[in-house]
Design a protein around this motif. Structure first.
Motif, PDB file in Angstrom:
ATOM      1  N   ARG A  20      29.337  28.399 -23.018  1.00 54.83           N
ATOM      2  CA  ARG A  20      28.412  29.495 -23.352  1.00 54.83           C
ATOM      3  C   ARG A  20      28.298  30.468 -22.188  1.00 54.83           C
ATOM      4  O   ARG A  20      28.327  31.681 -22.370  1.00 54.83           O
ATOM      5  CB  ARG A  20      27.043  28.911 -23.712  1.00 54.83           C
ATOM      6  CG  ARG A  20      25.988  29.931 -23.998  1.00 54.83           C
ATOM      7  CD  ARG A  20      24.680  29.251 -24.343  1.00 54.83           C
ATOM      8  NE  ARG A  20      24.178  28.336 -23.339  1.00 54.83           N
ATOM      9  CZ  ARG A  20      23.479  28.711 -22.267  1.00 54.83           C
ATOM     10  NH1 ARG A  20      23.233  29.977 -22.050  1.00 54.83           N
ATOM     11  NH2 ARG A  20      23.035  27.819 -21.412  1.00 54.83           N
ATOM     12  N   GLN A  21      28.201  29.935 -20.981  1.00 55.45           N
ATOM     13  CA  GLN A  21      28.085  30.799 -19.810  1.00 55.45           C
ATOM     14  C   GLN A  21      29.382  31.562 -19.560  1.00 55.45           C
ATOM     15  O   GLN A  21      29.352  32.743 -19.201  1.00 55.45           O
ATOM     16  CB  GLN A  21      27.703  29.978 -18.572  1.00 55.45           C
ATOM     17  CG  GLN A  21      26.280  29.486 -18.616  1.00 55.45           C
ATOM     18  CD  GLN A  21      25.948  28.507 -17.501  1.00 55.45           C
ATOM     19  OE1 GLN A  21      26.842  27.990 -16.843  1.00 55.45           O
ATOM     20  NE2 GLN A  21      24.663  28.246 -17.304  1.00 55.45           N
ATOM     21  N   GLN A  22      30.522  30.931 -19.792  1.00 53.22           N
ATOM     22  CA  GLN A  22      31.804  31.604 -19.611  1.00 53.22           C
ATOM     23  C   GLN A  22      31.967  32.750 -20.597  1.00 53.22           C
ATOM     24  O   GLN A  22      32.482  33.810 -20.248  1.00 53.22           O
ATOM     25  CB  GLN A  22      32.960  30.619 -19.786  1.00 53.22           C
ATOM     26  CG  GLN A  22      33.127  29.651 -18.651  1.00 53.22           C
ATOM     27  CD  GLN A  22      34.210  28.622 -18.947  1.00 53.22           C
ATOM     28  OE1 GLN A  22      34.753  28.565 -20.046  1.00 53.22           O
ATOM     29  NE2 GLN A  22      34.510  27.790 -17.952  1.00 53.22           N
ATOM     30  N   LEU A  23      31.522  32.521 -21.820  1.00 51.02           N
ATOM     31  CA  LEU A  23      31.662  33.550 -22.852  1.00 51.02           C
ATOM     32  C   LEU A  23      30.510  34.554 -22.844  1.00 51.02           C
ATOM     33  O   LEU A  23      30.617  35.621 -23.442  1.00 51.02           O
ATOM     34  CB  LEU A  23      31.757  32.892 -24.239  1.00 51.02           C
ATOM     35  CG  LEU A  23      32.971  31.996 -24.474  1.00 51.02           C
ATOM     36  CD1 LEU A  23      32.871  31.330 -25.837  1.00 51.02           C
ATOM     37  CD2 LEU A  23      34.262  32.789 -24.358  1.00 51.02           C
ATOM     38  N   GLY A  24      29.404  34.186 -22.226  1.00 46.37           N
ATOM     39  CA  GLY A  24      28.247  35.072 -22.164  1.00 46.37           C
ATOM     40  C   GLY A  24      27.582  35.266 -23.514  1.00 46.37           C
ATOM     41  O   GLY A  24      27.220  36.389 -23.870  1.00 46.37           O
ATOM     42  N   ILE A  25      27.427  34.177 -24.255  1.00 43.28           N
ATOM     43  CA  ILE A  25      26.817  34.268 -25.583  1.00 43.28           C
ATOM     44  C   ILE A  25      25.573  33.396 -25.658  1.00 43.28           C
ATOM     45  O   ILE A  25      25.353  32.527 -24.834  1.00 43.28           O
ATOM     46  CB  ILE A  25      27.809  33.866 -26.699  1.00 43.28           C
ATOM     47  CG1 ILE A  25      28.312  32.441 -26.486  1.00 43.28           C
ATOM     48  CG2 ILE A  25      28.961  34.843 -26.782  1.00 43.28           C
ATOM     49  CD1 ILE A  25      29.204  31.927 -27.593  1.00 43.28           C
ATOM     50  N   HIS A  26      24.784  33.638 -26.682  1.00 40.87           N
ATOM     51  CA  HIS A  26      23.554  32.890 -26.925  1.00 40.87           C
ATOM     52  C   HIS A  26      23.902  31.457 -27.339  1.00 40.87           C
ATOM     53  O   HIS A  26      24.891  31.237 -28.047  1.00 40.87           O
ATOM     54  CB  HIS A  26      22.751  33.590 -28.032  1.00 40.87           C
ATOM     55  CG  HIS A  26      21.361  33.085 -28.161  1.00 40.87           C
ATOM     56  ND1 HIS A  26      21.055  32.019 -28.964  1.00 40.87           N
ATOM     57  CD2 HIS A  26      20.203  33.488 -27.595  1.00 40.87           C
ATOM     58  CE1 HIS A  26      19.750  31.786 -28.890  1.00 40.87           C
ATOM     59  NE2 HIS A  26      19.218  32.670 -28.066  1.00 40.87           N
ATOM     60  N   PRO A  27      23.103  30.473 -26.917  1.00 40.26           N
ATOM     61  CA  PRO A  27      23.392  29.071 -27.264  1.00 40.26           C
ATOM     62  C   PRO A  27      23.492  28.815 -28.770  1.00 40.26           C
ATOM     63  O   PRO A  27      24.333  28.055 -29.226  1.00 40.26           O
ATOM     64  CB  PRO A  27      22.229  28.293 -26.672  1.00 40.26           C
ATOM     65  CG  PRO A  27      21.594  29.183 -25.682  1.00 40.26           C
ATOM     66  CD  PRO A  27      21.932  30.589 -26.060  1.00 40.26           C
ATOM     67  N   GLU A  28      22.635  29.468 -29.538  1.00 40.90           N
ATOM     68  CA  GLU A  28      22.649  29.255 -30.984  1.00 40.90           C
ATOM     69  C   GLU A  28      23.939  29.797 -31.600  1.00 40.90           C
ATOM     70  O   GLU A  28      24.461  29.233 -32.563  1.00 40.90           O
ATOM     71  CB  GLU A  28      21.425  29.914 -31.627  1.00 40.90           C
ATOM     72  CG  GLU A  28      21.250  29.599 -33.091  1.00 40.90           C
ATOM     73  CD  GLU A  28      21.020  28.118 -33.359  1.00 40.90           C
ATOM     74  OE1 GLU A  28      21.291  27.681 -34.490  1.00 40.90           O
ATOM     75  OE2 GLU A  28      20.585  27.387 -32.462  1.00 40.90           O
ATOM     76  N   THR A  29      24.462  30.883 -31.059  1.00 44.08           N
ATOM     77  CA  THR A  29      25.715  31.444 -31.550  1.00 44.08           C
ATOM     78  C   THR A  29      26.845  30.446 -31.355  1.00 44.08           C
ATOM     79  O   THR A  29      27.631  30.184 -32.270  1.00 44.08           O
ATOM     80  CB  THR A  29      26.046  32.757 -30.819  1.00 44.08           C
ATOM     81  OG1 THR A  29      24.981  33.686 -31.021  1.00 44.08           O
ATOM     82  CG2 THR A  29      27.343  33.361 -31.312  1.00 44.08           C
ATOM     83  N   LEU A  30      26.928  29.871 -30.169  1.00 42.43           N
ATOM     84  CA  LEU A  30      27.978  28.883 -29.892  1.00 42.43           C
ATOM     85  C   LEU A  30      27.809  27.660 -30.786  1.00 42.43           C
ATOM     86  O   LEU A  30      28.792  27.154 -31.339  1.00 42.43           O
ATOM     87  CB  LEU A  30      27.950  28.472 -28.419  1.00 42.43           C
ATOM     88  CG  LEU A  30      28.995  27.432 -28.024  1.00 42.43           C
ATOM     89  CD1 LEU A  30      30.400  27.963 -28.269  1.00 42.43           C
ATOM     90  CD2 LEU A  30      28.819  27.020 -26.580  1.00 42.43           C
ATOM     91  N   ARG A  31      26.582  27.204 -30.965  1.00 42.76           N
ATOM     92  CA  ARG A  31      26.338  26.035 -31.807  1.00 42.76           C
ATOM     93  C   ARG A  31      26.795  26.296 -33.238  1.00 42.76           C
ATOM     94  O   ARG A  31      27.440  25.461 -33.871  1.00 42.76           O
ATOM     95  CB  ARG A  31      24.852  25.666 -31.800  1.00 42.76           C
ATOM     96  CG  ARG A  31      24.562  24.323 -32.454  1.00 42.76           C
ATOM     97  CD  ARG A  31      23.084  24.108 -32.662  1.00 42.76           C
ATOM     98  NE  ARG A  31      22.537  24.987 -33.680  1.00 42.76           N
ATOM     99  CZ  ARG A  31      22.712  24.818 -34.995  1.00 42.76           C
ATOM    100  NH1 ARG A  31      23.423  23.827 -35.454  1.00 42.76           N
ATOM    101  NH2 ARG A  31      22.180  25.658 -35.844  1.00 42.76           N
ATOM    102  N   THR A  32      26.517  27.489 -33.743  1.00 43.39           N
ATOM    103  CA  THR A  32      26.927  27.862 -35.093  1.00 43.39           C
ATOM    104  C   THR A  32      28.446  27.906 -35.210  1.00 43.39           C
ATOM    105  O   THR A  32      29.020  27.435 -36.193  1.00 43.39           O
ATOM    106  CB  THR A  32      26.321  29.228 -35.482  1.00 43.39           C
ATOM    107  OG1 THR A  32      24.901  29.147 -35.364  1.00 43.39           O
ATOM    108  CG2 THR A  32      26.686  29.621 -36.897  1.00 43.39           C
ATOM    109  N   TRP A  33      29.106  28.474 -34.216  1.00 43.62           N
ATOM    110  CA  TRP A  33      30.577  28.553 -34.222  1.00 43.62           C
ATOM    111  C   TRP A  33      31.194  27.155 -34.208  1.00 43.62           C
ATOM    112  O   TRP A  33      32.148  26.887 -34.936  1.00 43.62           O
ATOM    113  CB  TRP A  33      31.080  29.340 -33.024  1.00 43.62           C
ATOM    114  CG  TRP A  33      30.818  30.814 -33.089  1.00 43.62           C
ATOM    115  CD1 TRP A  33      30.329  31.535 -34.132  1.00 43.62           C
ATOM    116  CD2 TRP A  33      31.020  31.750 -32.027  1.00 43.62           C
ATOM    117  NE1 TRP A  33      30.214  32.855 -33.795  1.00 43.62           N
ATOM    118  CE2 TRP A  33      30.637  33.015 -32.510  1.00 43.62           C
ATOM    119  CE3 TRP A  33      31.476  31.634 -30.721  1.00 43.62           C
ATOM    120  CZ2 TRP A  33      30.716  34.156 -31.721  1.00 43.62           C
ATOM    121  CZ3 TRP A  33      31.552  32.783 -29.947  1.00 43.62           C
ATOM    122  CH2 TRP A  33      31.180  34.028 -30.439  1.00 43.62           C
TER     123      TRP A  33
END
Length: 88
Positions: A20-33
């Motif tokens: 998540r930190q590498q991509l710079g995205i919200h945690p919920e976005t990564l969880r959904t993906w």
């Protein structure tokens, strides 16, 4: 990337946070993906991306067909009324 990091026991701890930190995205976005990737791979039950897209296409087609059916119904009622009128 997150799914692979999670499967490797050496990188499992904190895998989501690092990705998540590498991509710079919200945690919920990564969880959904990740959840959707697991569904698409068959590791989790749910509607796959391809099935979801097909459902959207079918729903659009149903709307168009219902609209066409409504137009045809109105046209047939109009012409039926014209045929019932007395001729001059």
């Amino acid at each position: 990337m997150a799914v692979e990091a999670r499967q490797d026991s050496a990188t499992r701890a904190g895998a989501y946070r690092r990705v998540r930190q590498q991509l710079g995205i919200h945690p919920e976005t990564l969880r959904t993906w990740v959840k959707q990737a697991e569904i698409d791979e068959g590791h989790r039950p749910g509607t796959t991306t391809s099935d979801s897209q097909r459902l959207i296409e079918l729903e659009k087609e149903v709307r168009e067909l219902r609209r066409a059916n409504s137009v045809l119904r109105s046209a047939s009622a109009f012409f039926a009324a014209e045929l019932d009128r007395p001729q001059r």
